[in-house]
Design an enzyme around this catalytic site. Structure first.
Site, mmCIF file in Angstrom:
data_model
loop_
_atom_site.group_PDB
_atom_site.id
_atom_site.type_symbol
_atom_site.label_atom_id
_atom_site.label_comp_id
_atom_site.label_asym_id
_atom_site.label_seq_id
_atom_site.Cartn_x
_atom_site.Cartn_y
_atom_site.Cartn_z
ATOM 1 N N HIS A 196 0.840 -1.207 0.000
ATOM 2 C CA HIS A 196 0.000 0.000 0.000
ATOM 3 C C HIS A 196 0.872 1.253 0.000
ATOM 4 O O HIS A 196 0.602 2.206 -0.749
ATOM 5 C CB HIS A 196 -0.919 -0.003 1.215
ATOM 6 N N GLU A 197 1.901 1.259 0.831
ATOM 7 C CA GLU A 197 2.789 2.427 0.870
ATOM 8 C C GLU A 197 3.555 2.568 -0.442
ATOM 9 O O GLU A 197 3.836 3.687 -0.885
ATOM 10 C CB GLU A 197 3.751 2.314 2.055
ATOM 11 N N HIS A 226 1.622 4.585 -2.809
ATOM 12 C CA HIS A 226 1.783 6.041 -2.687
ATOM 13 C C HIS A 226 3.048 6.517 -3.400
ATOM 14 O O HIS A 226 3.056 7.589 -4.016
ATOM 15 C CB HIS A 226 1.848 6.437 -1.209
#
Length: 232
Positions: free
Chosen positions: A103-104, A107
């Site tokens: 998920h990071e 980003h």
């Protein structure tokens, strides 16, 4: 008592609803993460290793992966191009940890591709922080100075900046999770069954952002209702 309505106004129910939503969302993400934190991935990769592989698969070599203290304090810093993973993610080989790490990475990829909502959110950070810190000074000052509508409205406007930040955060987080799931499947880091657990973890995490946005909107609505009807 001139301020009885201010302290014990029925609109406090909106604040209570927002707080309950946030508590429920937080409980959900902790329960889901803890469950899948006990499920070891077949690849045996740690969160840090998975993050590095995903970044490399996208040709992103200038983003470093670092360890940060805490539990679920994971984040990507677009200013320093650093992806920081917490104690429960960096060294863990669980399905939950790999999902959070991916998920990071989502980003970081958004940043690389100049994803518009991420850029808008980044531009809003200074204004949102300033607005949330100083808005109450204007609102309280407006009340103390004879319900000065200009000061009160200015305070509400400043508070709305933090609400806008919460709203623009939603597409940023949803998109990062979408990218994460796709990349985990594409790189073969997780299998189909493992991806189901990761989706549940990321889905639960998304609820916390939805709850925060809802709580912020309810707080703004309360301010509008409360001060919009004050004639004194």
């Amino acid at each position: 008592m001139p301020y009885f309505g201010f302290y014990f106004d029925p609109t406090y129910i909106l604040i209570i609803i927002g707080a309950v939503l946030c508590l429920l969302a937080s409980a959900k993400v902790n329960t889901t993460f803890n469950h899948y934190q006990r499920v070891r991935s077949n690849s045996g990769m740690t969160g840090a290793e998975a993050a590095q592989r995903i970044l490399n698969s996208q040709g992103i070599y200038h983003v470093s992966v670092e360890h940060i203290r805490g539990n679920l304090t994971d984040h990507y810093d677009p200013r320093t191009k650093v992806l920081r993973l917490s104690d429960s993610v960096y060294h863990s080989t669980s399905v939950a940890a790999i999902g959070v790490a991916a998920h990071e990475c989502g980003h970081a990829i958004q940043d690389e591709k100049e994803y518009a909502p991420l850029k808008i959110r980044g531009a809003l950070v200074p204004a949102a922080n300033f607005g949330s810190q100083i808005c109450w000074l204007f609102i309280i000052g407006g009340v103390l100075f004879g319900a000065n509508s200009f000061l009160i409205n200015l305070g509400i406007l400043l508070f709305s900046l933090s609400v806008l930040f919460q709203i623009i955060t939603l597409p940023v987080e949803f998109d990062a999770s979408r990218r994460a799931v796709a990349l985990l499947a594409q790189t073969g880091i997780l299998g189909n069954e493992e991806l189901k657990g990761t989706k549940k973890v990321l889905g639960a995490a998304a609820l916390t952002y939805v709850a925060s946005a809802a709580a912020a909107i309810l707080s703004l609505l309360r301010l509008i209702l409360l001060f919009g009807r004050r004639d004194d």
